[in-house]
Design a protein around this motif. Structure first.
Motif, PDB file in Angstrom:
ATOM      1  N   ARG A  74       0.816  -1.214   0.000  1.00 30.26           N
ATOM      2  CA  ARG A  74       0.000   0.000   0.000  1.00 30.26           C
ATOM      3  C   ARG A  74       0.852   1.269   0.000  1.00 30.26           C
ATOM      4  NH1 ARG A  74      -4.752  -0.110   4.179  1.00 30.26           N
ATOM      5  NH2 ARG A  74      -5.785   1.031   2.488  1.00 30.26           N
ATOM      6  N   GLY A  75       2.133   1.116  -0.305  1.00 24.05           N
ATOM      7  CA  GLY A  75       3.011   2.267  -0.334  1.00 24.05           C
ATOM      8  C   GLY A  75       3.968   2.262   0.841  1.00 24.05           C
ATOM      9  N   PRO A  76       4.929   3.196   0.859  1.00 25.30           N
ATOM     10  CA  PRO A  76       5.926   3.217   1.928  1.00 25.30           C
ATOM     11  C   PRO A  76       5.275   3.471   3.284  1.00 25.30           C
ATOM     12  CG  PRO A  76       6.025   5.232   0.628  1.00 25.30           C
ATOM     13  CD  PRO A  76       5.107   4.312  -0.098  1.00 25.30           C
ATOM     14  N   ALA A  77       5.838   2.823   4.310  1.00 27.53           N
ATOM     15  CA  ALA A  77       5.252   2.928   5.651  1.00 27.53           C
ATOM     16  C   ALA A  77       6.353   3.079   6.684  1.00 27.53           C
ATOM     17  CB  ALA A  77       4.404   1.703   5.961  1.00 27.53           C
ATOM     18  N   TRP A  78       6.035   3.846   7.720  1.00 28.39           N
ATOM     19  CA  TRP A  78       6.896   3.941   8.891  1.00 28.39           C
ATOM     20  C   TRP A  78       6.303   3.060   9.999  1.00 28.39           C
ATOM     21  CZ3 TRP A  78      11.590   5.969   9.500  1.00 28.39           C
ATOM     22  CH2 TRP A  78      12.025   6.997   8.652  1.00 28.39           C
ATOM     23  N   THR A  79       7.164   2.288  10.642  1.00 30.81           N
ATOM     24  CA  THR A  79       6.783   1.595  11.866  1.00 30.81           C
ATOM     25  C   THR A  79       7.490   2.302  13.011  1.00 30.81           C
ATOM     26  OG1 THR A  79       6.545  -0.525  10.727  1.00 30.81           O
ATOM     27  CG2 THR A  79       6.786  -0.595  13.113  1.00 30.81           C
ATOM     28  N   LEU A  80       6.704   2.918  13.871  1.00 29.94           N
ATOM     29  CA  LEU A  80       7.229   3.718  14.980  1.00 29.94           C
ATOM     30  C   LEU A  80       7.010   2.951  16.283  1.00 29.94           C
ATOM     31  CD1 LEU A  80       5.586   7.099  13.915  1.00 29.94           C
ATOM     32  CD2 LEU A  80       7.828   6.221  13.231  1.00 29.94           C
ATOM     33  N   LYS A  81       8.102   2.583  16.934  1.00 32.63           N
ATOM     34  CA  LYS A  81       7.995   1.834  18.181  1.00 32.63           C
ATOM     35  C   LYS A  81       8.216   2.768  19.358  1.00 32.63           C
ATOM     36  CE  LYS A  81       9.891  -2.131  20.695  1.00 32.63           C
ATOM     37  NZ  LYS A  81       8.542  -2.605  21.041  1.00 32.63           N
ATOM     38  N   PRO A  82       7.195   2.995  20.198  1.00 34.10           N
ATOM     39  CA  PRO A  82       7.376   3.843  21.371  1.00 34.10           C
ATOM     40  C   PRO A  82       8.092   3.097  22.493  1.00 34.10           C
ATOM     41  CG  PRO A  82       5.132   3.038  21.276  1.00 34.10           C
ATOM     42  CD  PRO A  82       5.823   2.520  20.042  1.00 34.10           C
ATOM     43  N   PHE A  98      -3.078   3.971   7.718  1.00 31.11           N
ATOM     44  CA  PHE A  98      -3.679   3.605   6.436  1.00 31.11           C
ATOM     45  C   PHE A  98      -5.192   3.422   6.607  1.00 31.11           C
ATOM     46  CE2 PHE A  98       0.721   2.283   5.787  1.00 31.11           C
ATOM     47  CZ  PHE A  98       0.961   2.699   4.484  1.00 31.11           C
ATOM     48  N   ALA A  99      -5.913   3.697   5.546  1.00 38.08           N
ATOM     49  CA  ALA A  99      -7.369   3.504   5.566  1.00 38.08           C
ATOM     50  C   ALA A  99      -7.689   2.014   5.618  1.00 38.08           C
ATOM     51  CB  ALA A  99      -7.991   4.137   4.323  1.00 38.08           C
ATOM     52  N   PRO A 100      -8.824   1.649   6.180  1.00 37.16           N
ATOM     53  CA  PRO A 100      -9.210   0.228   6.214  1.00 37.16           C
ATOM     54  C   PRO A 100      -9.290  -0.359   4.808  1.00 37.16           C
ATOM     55  CG  PRO A 100     -10.611   1.526   7.669  1.00 37.16           C
ATOM     56  CD  PRO A 100      -9.812   2.513   6.853  1.00 37.16           C
ATOM     57  N   MET A 101      -9.030  -1.662   4.721  1.00 41.61           N
ATOM     58  CA  MET A 101      -9.085  -2.369   3.441  1.00 41.61           C
ATOM     59  C   MET A 101     -10.372  -3.181   3.344  1.00 41.61           C
ATOM     60  SD  MET A 101      -5.253  -3.826   2.708  1.00 41.61           S
ATOM     61  CE  MET A 101      -5.177  -4.775   4.224  1.00 41.61           C
ATOM     62  N   SER A 102     -10.814  -3.406   2.126  1.00 39.75           N
ATOM     63  CA  SER A 102     -11.943  -4.298   1.883  1.00 39.75           C
ATOM     64  C   SER A 102     -11.436  -5.725   1.735  1.00 39.75           C
ATOM     65  CB  SER A 102     -12.686  -3.881   0.612  1.00 39.75           C
ATOM     66  OG  SER A 102     -11.860  -4.104  -0.537  1.00 39.75           O
ATOM     67  N   ALA A 103     -12.341  -6.677   1.810  1.00 43.67           N
ATOM     68  CA  ALA A 103     -11.976  -8.080   1.648  1.00 43.67           C
ATOM     69  C   ALA A 103     -11.384  -8.341   0.264  1.00 43.67           C
ATOM     70  CB  ALA A 103     -13.196  -8.970   1.878  1.00 43.67           C
ATOM     71  N   ASP A 104     -11.898  -7.649  -0.758  1.00 41.44           N
ATOM     72  CA  ASP A 104     -11.380  -7.828  -2.117  1.00 41.44           C
ATOM     73  C   ASP A 104      -9.932  -7.344  -2.219  1.00 41.44           C
ATOM     74  OD1 ASP A 104     -13.739  -8.922  -2.989  1.00 41.44           O
ATOM     75  OD2 ASP A 104     -14.534  -7.029  -3.780  1.00 41.44           O
ATOM     76  N   GLU A 105      -9.627  -6.223  -1.565  1.00 39.48           N
ATOM     77  CA  GLU A 105      -8.249  -5.724  -1.579  1.00 39.48           C
ATOM     78  C   GLU A 105      -7.314  -6.704  -0.884  1.00 39.48           C
ATOM     79  OE1 GLU A 105      -8.036  -0.989  -1.351  1.00 39.48           O
ATOM     80  OE2 GLU A 105      -9.357  -1.840   0.186  1.00 39.48           O
ATOM     81  N   VAL A 106      -7.746  -7.209   0.260  1.00 39.05           N
ATOM     82  CA  VAL A 106      -6.925  -8.172   1.006  1.00 39.05           C
ATOM     83  C   VAL A 106      -6.683  -9.417   0.160  1.00 39.05           C
ATOM     84  CG1 VAL A 106      -6.845  -9.645   3.038  1.00 39.05           C
ATOM     85  CG2 VAL A 106      -7.731  -7.327   3.230  1.00 39.05           C
ATOM     86  N   SER A 107      -7.732  -9.912  -0.487  1.00 34.88           N
ATOM     87  CA  SER A 107      -7.605 -11.098  -1.334  1.00 34.88           C
ATOM     88  C   SER A 107      -6.608 -10.853  -2.469  1.00 34.88           C
ATOM     89  CB  SER A 107      -8.971 -11.472  -1.904  1.00 34.88           C
ATOM     90  OG  SER A 107      -8.880 -12.568  -2.786  1.00 34.88           O
TER      91      SER A 107
END
Length: 233
Positions: A74-82, A98-107
């Motif tokens: 879904r594009g570049p992402a940062w994982t920020l660990k506090p 990120f916005a929620p995904m639909s089942a079709d997107e996940v599939s």
């Protein structure tokens, strides 16, 4: 004592040997479903125009002690660990979740990551990660119609496959739990039960060698006595 101890721990010894055979007979790559992972060429991250880390952390409201920037479906992402709590995953473009995904997107993401011709048979959103994934938080599960009953667990944030499980993995896990005598989660192989059982098994081996030596010495003594009696005067 040798016989009674052997009777008590014999079933577990059978589990150790049988489980060990299963675990060495099945390649660990097959257990991990690595043969079901489609080859993907890593793509360079387009860093031009991305907000800086300080801006991203500010938008996310996180003071990170560890960060990771990587590409996702879904594009570049940062994982920020506090310092405490769960890591926060945000888009490296917007600094927002990120916005929620639909089942079709996940599939679609799961099929892209899957190697093989099997079709998707089910897509389900799980509010909490199953124990077998070793993960926390919500996940999507995508099932494939192959002979191994492969399941991909997909991150609801990034669309990445974060865990793979199959019938082979579950068979391996069953025998692993028998092997380490931890029937709860298979994580503890230093608990008192396995230590005691191993010590008793060792006592069987040692006492067996002692009894064998006694038996051999007795047989040799009997053989020599018979030989002396058979010797002519």
């Amino acid at each position: 004592m040798h016989k009674w101890i052997a009777l008590v721990v014999g079933l577990q010894v059978l589990f150790w040997v049988g489980g060990g055979l299963v675990m060495v007979a099945i390649p660990i790559e097959t257990v991990r479903s690595e043969h079901r992972v489609a080859e993907a060429q890593p793509q360079p991250l387009a860093l031009d125009g991305l907000p800086g880390l300080a801006e991203i952390a500010g938008r996310a409201g996180v003071v990170p002690v560890q960060v990771d920037l990587h590409g996702t479906p879904r594009g570049p992402a940062w994982t920020l660990k506090p310092a405490s709590g769960e890591p926060v995953i945000v888009s490296a473009i917007t600094g927002r979740p990120f916005a929620p995904m639909s089942a079709d997107e996940v599939s679609a993401f799961a099929k892209r990551a899957y190697r093989g011709e099997a079709e998707v048979t089910g897509v389900a959103y799980l509010a909490s990660a199953p124990e077998e994934t070793g993960k926390t938080g919500p996940l999507w599960r995508v099932d494939f119609a192959d002979g191994e009953k492969t399941a991909f667990y997909v991150s609801p944030s990034t669309g990445e496959v974060v865990s793979r499980r199959s019938g082979i993995w579950r068979l391996f896990d069953f025998f692993w739990r028998l092997h380490v005598m931890d029937w709860d989660d298979g994580e503890d192989f230093n608990h008192p039960l396995i230590i005691i059982t191993t010590a008793l098994t060792l006592s069987i081996v040692i006492s067996g060698f002692i009894l064998l030596w006694i038996r051999i010495a007795r047989d040799i003594k009997s053989w020599r006595a018979v030989k002396r009696r058979a010797r002519p005067d």
